[in-house]
Design a protein around this motif. Sequence first.
Motif, PDB file in Angstrom:
ATOM      1  N   THR A  55       4.799  -3.067  13.155  1.00  0.00           N
ATOM      2  CA  THR A  55       3.793  -3.103  12.085  1.00  0.00           C
ATOM      3  C   THR A  55       2.545  -2.341  12.498  1.00  0.00           C
ATOM      4  O   THR A  55       1.983  -1.564  11.722  1.00  0.00           O
ATOM      5  N   ARG A  56       2.110  -2.554  13.746  1.00  0.00           N
ATOM      6  CA  ARG A  56       0.931  -1.841  14.242  1.00  0.00           C
ATOM      7  C   ARG A  56       1.148  -0.331  14.211  1.00  0.00           C
ATOM      8  O   ARG A  56       0.250   0.437  13.854  1.00  0.00           O
ATOM      9  N   ASP A  57       2.341   0.097  14.578  1.00  0.00           N
ATOM     10  CA  ASP A  57       2.654   1.530  14.536  1.00  0.00           C
ATOM     11  C   ASP A  57       2.534   2.064  13.115  1.00  0.00           C
ATOM     12  O   ASP A  57       2.037   3.180  12.899  1.00  0.00           O
ATOM     13  N   MET A  58       3.001   1.284  12.156  1.00  0.00           N
ATOM     14  CA  MET A  58       2.900   1.694  10.745  1.00  0.00           C
ATOM     15  C   MET A  58       1.444   1.774  10.299  1.00  0.00           C
ATOM     16  O   MET A  58       1.037   2.720   9.628  1.00  0.00           O
ATOM     17  N   LEU A  59       0.650   0.773  10.681  1.00  0.00           N
ATOM     18  CA  LEU A  59      -0.752   0.740  10.262  1.00  0.00           C
ATOM     19  C   LEU A  59      -1.558   1.886  10.860  1.00  0.00           C
ATOM     20  O   LEU A  59      -2.557   2.312  10.287  1.00  0.00           O
ATOM     21  N   GLU A  60      -1.112   2.380  12.003  1.00  0.00           N
ATOM     22  CA  GLU A  60      -1.826   3.475  12.666  1.00  0.00           C
ATOM     23  C   GLU A  60      -1.260   4.849  12.317  1.00  0.00           C
ATOM     24  O   GLU A  60      -1.642   5.852  12.908  1.00  0.00           O
ATOM     25  N   SER A  61      -0.365   4.876  11.327  1.00  0.00           N
ATOM     26  CA  SER A  61       0.235   6.142  10.912  1.00  0.00           C
ATOM     27  C   SER A  61      -0.653   6.857   9.884  1.00  0.00           C
ATOM     28  O   SER A  61      -1.401   6.214   9.147  1.00  0.00           O
ATOM     29  N   PRO A  62      -0.592   8.182   9.828  1.00  0.00           N
ATOM     30  CA  PRO A  62      -1.370   8.922   8.823  1.00  0.00           C
ATOM     31  C   PRO A  62      -1.010   8.528   7.395  1.00  0.00           C
ATOM     32  O   PRO A  62      -1.879   8.505   6.520  1.00  0.00           O
TER      33      PRO A  62
END
Length: 369
Positions: A263-270
């Motif tokens: 989820t964190r990876d998704m939230l930090e995506s462009p």
Amino acid sequence: MLRSLWSFLKRHKKKCLVLGTFLGGVYLLGKYGQKKIREIQEREAAEYIAQARRQYHFESNQRTCNMTVLSMLPTLRDTLMHQLNSESLTSLLKNRPANKLEIWEDLKIISFTRSIVAVYSTCMLVVLLRVQLNIIGGYIYLDNAAVCKNGTTPLAPPEVQQQYLSSIQHLLGDGLTELITIVKQAVHKVFGSISLKHALSLLELEQKLKDIRKVVEHKDSDQSAPYSPLCHYLMPDEENPLATQACGLTERDTATIKLLNETRDMLESPDFSTVLSTCLNRGFSQLLDNVAEFFRPTEQDLTQNGSVNSLSSVSLPLAKIIPIINGQIHSVCSETPSHFVQDLLMMEQVKDFAANVYEAFSTPQQLEK
């Protein structure tokens, strides 16, 4: 007759063998081709059914997302109204206190802060739940599709789902409190020195809101962050408390940490930053549209200006704008499908982003990660 046929076969024995072999090969090749065609048809049919099943599950998941957002808005609204209690200030003003001006100044800051935070938090709730429920929805689809066979552990058992989805409480708790602090500072910076008697047009009010957004979203900073600074209010910066334990992590904890990291990876995506920014633009535009209803020109304004399209020329004292802004929380955080919330839920960018997240986590390749 038979003797003649036998003689013919003996004379052309080699040719007959070649012919027989050829015909037998053609027959076997035909059978093999039919089998392959049948296998291809069956595979295509299975893929079509699987795709239809996945599409149905995705659409059902989006309805769940919408209902979840609507069900959480009353909690969000009540929390905001508790932390930014403008009603107590308006009650004090009814008693004509000696420090009336001081109370009005507090009401000014709290009213703008409350409605602005309502827009931010509602937009963030919409997009965050889209991420969380489509990640977990993808895993549930894989479990339901019996991808995990032979007794292997389900990807997202109910207890993991519950533990993972409870992380939304950060946005409704510590994240919201921190957001309120930052927005209040920005509101004070932009509106603090403006007199209650100062008149603002709708265009001037729009510019003030943009100035506040620049401060909150760090748009006036020379350094461009790799991801939205608003992510801090969605999930804590530090590692999940579960991961800080040196030992004793259960299999459920490990599965939950994996989901939180994804989820964190998704939230930090462009892509997430783009979708959230688009939602915020739409949300603040809707807020201004709601406020614009109170900036309609009077008969006298129309006579003086000689134009029906004179919204930009209509100005209201800040003291009259404050109660208008203060009441917007009931439209923004409405559990009934208001135009504000419905517009956010139905945005194409949000739908496309949700589809991409679900696609990424509902394919069998996800098992290999």
